[in-house]
Write a protein that holds these residues in place. Structure first.
Motif, short mmCIF file in Angstrom:
data_model
loop_
_atom_site.label_atom_id
_atom_site.label_comp_id
_atom_site.label_asym_id
_atom_site.label_seq_id
_atom_site.Cartn_x
_atom_site.Cartn_y
_atom_site.Cartn_z
N LEU A 1 -31.98 -31.44 -36.06
CA LEU A 1 -31.29 -30.27 -35.59
C LEU A 1 -32.01 -29.20 -35.42
O LEU A 1 -32.06 -28.19 -34.74
N ARG A 2 -32.77 -29.14 -36.55
CA ARG A 2 -33.58 -27.70 -36.78
C ARG A 2 -35.03 -27.61 -35.78
O ARG A 2 -35.30 -26.77 -35.30
N ASN A 3 -35.55 -28.88 -35.84
CA ASN A 3 -37.15 -28.69 -35.13
C ASN A 3 -37.06 -29.61 -33.91
O ASN A 3 -37.87 -29.66 -33.15
N GLY A 4 -36.14 -30.66 -33.69
CA GLY A 4 -36.29 -31.55 -32.67
C GLY A 4 -36.08 -31.07 -31.19
O GLY A 4 -35.44 -29.87 -30.99
N THR A 5 -36.47 -31.58 -30.28
CA THR A 5 -36.10 -31.06 -28.93
C THR A 5 -34.76 -31.69 -28.57
O THR A 5 -34.11 -32.38 -29.26
N GLU A 6 -34.14 -31.29 -27.40
CA GLU A 6 -32.80 -31.44 -27.02
C GLU A 6 -32.90 -33.21 -26.66
O GLU A 6 -31.89 -33.65 -26.92
N LYS A 7 -33.93 -33.51 -26.09
CA LYS A 7 -34.03 -34.87 -25.90
C LYS A 7 -33.98 -35.94 -27.17
O LYS A 7 -33.27 -36.81 -27.27
N GLN A 8 -34.83 -35.36 -28.13
CA GLN A 8 -34.77 -36.03 -29.56
C GLN A 8 -33.41 -35.97 -30.11
O GLN A 8 -32.88 -37.09 -30.71
N ARG A 9 -32.65 -34.87 -30.18
CA ARG A 9 -31.39 -34.73 -30.68
C ARG A 9 -30.51 -35.56 -30.00
O ARG A 9 -29.87 -36.21 -30.73
N LEU A 10 -30.27 -35.67 -28.65
CA LEU A 10 -29.45 -36.49 -28.06
C LEU A 10 -29.49 -38.10 -28.38
O LEU A 10 -28.66 -38.76 -28.21
N ARG A 11 -30.92 -38.35 -28.30
CA ARG A 11 -31.32 -39.80 -28.65
C ARG A 11 -30.86 -40.25 -29.94
O ARG A 11 -30.45 -41.27 -30.19
N TYR A 12 -31.08 -39.40 -30.92
CA TYR A 12 -31.07 -40.04 -32.48
C TYR A 12 -29.66 -39.52 -33.04
O TYR A 12 -29.08 -40.23 -33.77
N LEU A 13 -29.38 -38.44 -32.89
CA LEU A 13 -28.17 -37.84 -33.92
C LEU A 13 -26.85 -38.42 -33.61
O LEU A 13 -26.14 -38.77 -34.50
N PRO A 14 -26.21 -38.76 -32.19
CA PRO A 14 -25.24 -39.43 -32.25
C PRO A 14 -25.19 -40.79 -32.81
O PRO A 14 -24.23 -41.22 -33.71
N GLY A 15 -26.28 -41.32 -32.92
CA GLY A 15 -26.34 -42.74 -33.71
C GLY A 15 -26.38 -42.64 -35.09
O GLY A 15 -25.58 -43.51 -35.74
N ILE A 16 -26.73 -41.61 -35.61
CA ILE A 16 -26.88 -41.14 -37.07
C ILE A 16 -25.29 -41.14 -37.42
O ILE A 16 -25.04 -41.40 -38.36
N ALA A 17 -24.53 -40.15 -36.55
CA ALA A 17 -23.29 -39.97 -36.78
C ALA A 17 -22.39 -41.26 -36.97
O ALA A 17 -21.47 -41.23 -37.81
N LEU B 1 -23.05 -32.05 -38.27
CA LEU B 1 -23.68 -31.91 -37.12
C LEU B 1 -22.50 -31.15 -35.99
O LEU B 1 -21.34 -31.47 -36.04
N PRO B 2 -23.18 -30.63 -35.08
CA PRO B 2 -22.11 -30.02 -34.01
C PRO B 2 -21.81 -31.42 -33.18
O PRO B 2 -22.24 -32.41 -33.14
N SER B 3 -20.33 -31.14 -32.82
CA SER B 3 -19.86 -32.20 -31.83
C SER B 3 -20.63 -32.68 -30.79
O SER B 3 -20.34 -33.58 -30.19
N ARG B 4 -21.25 -31.73 -29.98
CA ARG B 4 -21.90 -32.17 -28.72
C ARG B 4 -23.01 -32.93 -29.24
O ARG B 4 -23.67 -33.72 -28.37
N TYR B 5 -23.43 -33.27 -30.37
CA TYR B 5 -24.26 -34.20 -30.77
C TYR B 5 -23.72 -35.57 -31.65
O TYR B 5 -24.37 -36.42 -32.46
N GLY B 6 -22.43 -35.42 -31.38
CA GLY B 6 -21.54 -36.67 -32.15
C GLY B 6 -21.08 -36.36 -33.50
O GLY B 6 -20.64 -37.13 -34.13
N GLY B 7 -21.43 -35.03 -33.96
CA GLY B 7 -21.25 -34.67 -35.36
C GLY B 7 -19.75 -34.29 -35.26
O GLY B 7 -18.81 -34.49 -34.36
#
Length: 384
Positions: free
Chosen positions: A108-124, A65-71
Motif C-alpha cells: 500500500l505504501r510503496n507499490g504501484t497501482e498495478k501491484q496493489r490491484l494484483r495482490y491486495l484483494p487476494g490478501i484481504a 486496507l482501503p475498500s478499493r483494494y478489497g480491504g
C-alpha cells in the motif's frame, strides 16, 4: 540525564470490545467443529489456507486496507483486537500472517497501482500468501550485508542469490526480496532495492529446512538468474533499506511477539484451577500475567504510532526484545512448576508444553536477535 522512549496510551473502546466478542464466538464455533487444535506459536507453524479464507470471508484480513483494494477501511485498533484474539486462541494463522501483517502495508505504501490491484484483494480474501526474503546464509541479523543481486537486463531484471529462514515460502504465492541493485556489499545500506517475486517460478528453488520438531516451516530459497519483469521492483530503486526498516516496525511490535505462548500459559492456569496451586505457582502465574498485560499496552502504543504514520523503531524493537524474553520465561516457568512431562503429540498441557519447548530456541532470534534489537533501542534513546 535519563533517556526514555515514549509510548502512546491507547485502549479499545465499546465498539472494539463488541468485535472481540464476535471473534471469540467465531473461534469457539471453529473449535467445537473440530477444525483445528490450539497450538503455541501457531502464527509461525500452523498454516491452514481454509481457515485463512474463512477469516477473509468475515472481513478480518486486510482490515485496514482501503475498500478499493478489497480491504475494509477498519482502524488499526480493530485489527489489533482481532489479531490478539487469534493469537491467544492458538489459531492456525500462519498461511496469511506475513501477507496481512507487513506485506499489505508495504504494498500500500510503496507499490504501484498495478501491484496493489494484483495482490491486495487476494490478501484481504485470505487467498494470497507472502514470504519475506531478507536473511542470507552467514549474515545473521546483519541485513545490510545482502549479497543477493538484481541486475537490469533487456525486458526486466535478473535475480541471483540465496535467502534463508524464509518462513512459509513453500506455500506462498509471492516473496518480497531484498537485493542489491547498485554498488557493492561494502556500501551497506546504500544501493538496496526490494522486488515482488511470484512463486513458484523458473530459476527459483525452494529447499525445506526441517526444524528440531521435525516440521517444515522454514526454507532456503535460491534464485539462479531468475528472470523478473520490469514492474517487479517494489518502491524506489536504491531505497530498499528505508523500506525494509519501515516494515520492521510492523514485524517486531505486534502481539505475536508476546502471545505465542499464551495457549501454554492458559493451559497451565487451567490445570492450577483444577488441581490447586501452591504459593510459588500463584506468584509466578501472577507475575507472568502482569508482564503480558504490560507488553500488551506497549504493543498497542506502537500500533497507534504506526497508524499515525510515525516510525517508532526503538519502541518496536523494545517490544520485541521484552516480548521474546517473556515467551521464553513462560515456557521455562511452566516446565519447572507444572509437574507434568512434556510429550510431543499428546493432548492438553503435556503436548502444548512439548510444542512450546521445541519452538522456544527461535524466540530471541527471529525478527532480529535481542542483541541487535538492544542496539536499535540505545540508538533510539540517543545513548549510542
Amino acid at each position: 540525564m535519563t533517556a526514555t522512549i515514549a509510548f502512546d496510551t491507547h485502549r479499545p473502546g465499546p465498539a472494539e470490545e463488541r468485535l472481540r466478542d464476535e471473534v471469540r464466538e467465531h473461534l469457539d464455533e471453529e473449535l467445537v467443529a473440530g477444525r483445528w487444535l490450539p497450538r503455541p506459536d501457531a502464527w509461525m507453524s500452523e498454516p491452514d489456507p481454509g481457515f485463512s479464507r474463512r477469516l477473509g470471508a468475515r472481513g478480518w484480513l486486510g482490515m485496514t486496507l482501503p475498500s478499493r483494494y478489497g480491504g475494509h477501511d477498519r482502524s488499526p485498533l480493530e485489527r489489533f483486537v482481532v489479531v490478539e484474539e487469534l493469537l491467544a486462541a492458538g489459531a492456525p494463522v500462519a498461511a496469511h500472517w506475513i501477507a496481512d501483517r507487513q506485506m499489505a502495508p508495504s504494498l500500500l505504501r510503496n507499490g504501484t497501482e498495478k501491484q496493489r490491484l494484483r495482490y491486495l484483494p487476494g490478501i484481504a480474501r485470505g487467498e494470497c500468501f507472502f514470504a519475506i526474503g531478507m536473511s542470507e546464509p552467514d549474515s545473521g541479523s546483519d541485513l545490510a550485508s545482502v549479497r543477493t543481486r538484481a541486475r537490469v537486463v533487456d525486458g526486466g531484471w535478473r535475480l541471483s542469490g540465496t535467502k534463508v529462514w524464509t518462513t512459509g515460502a513453500h506455500h506462498a504465492h509471492a516473496i518480497v526480496v531484498l537485493a542489491r541493485t547498485d554498488g557493492t556489499a561494502g556500501d551497506r545500506h546504500v544501493g538496496l532495492s526490494q522486488f515482488v517475486v511470484d512463486l513458484p517460478g523458473p530459476g527459483i528453488e525452494i529447499r525445506p529446512i526441517v526444524s528440531i520438531d521435525g516440521e517444515h516451516h522454514f526454507n532456503e530459497v535460491v534464485f539462479d538468474d531468475a528472470e523478473l519483469p520490469p514492474d517487479a521492483l517494489l518502491g524506489v530503486r536504491g531505497e530498499g533499506w528505508a523500506q525494509v526498516t519501515a516494515e520492521l516496525g510492523h514485524e517486531r511490535s505486534g502481539p505475536e511477539r508476546f502471545l505465542s505462548t499464551i495457549p501454554l500459559l492458559e493451559a497451565w492456569a487451567a490445570r492450577l484451577a483444577e488441581h490447586g496451586a501452591d504459593p510459588v505457582a500463584r506468584r509466578e502465574l501472577g507475575l507472568l500475567t502482569a508482564r503480558a498485560w504490560a507488553l500488551r499496552g506497549l504493543s498497542l502504543g506502537v500500533a497507534h504510532a504506526l497508524a499515525q504514520g510515525r516510525r517508532p523503531d526503538a519502541a518496536a524493537a523494545l517490544v520485541k526484545d521484552m516480548g521474546s524474553r517473556f515467551e521464553g520465561d513462560v515456557v521455562e516457568t511452566v516446565r519447572r512448576l507444572a509437574g507434568v512431562a512434556a510429550r510431543p503429540g499428546a493432548e492438553g498441557l503435556p503436548g502444548t508444553l512439548a510444542s512450546a519447548l521445541l519452538h522456544s530456541p527461535a524466540f530471541t532470534l527471529r525478527g532480529g536477535t535481542n542483541e541487535i534489537l538492544r542496539s536499535v533501542v540505545t540508538r533510539g534513546m540517543g545513548t549510542r
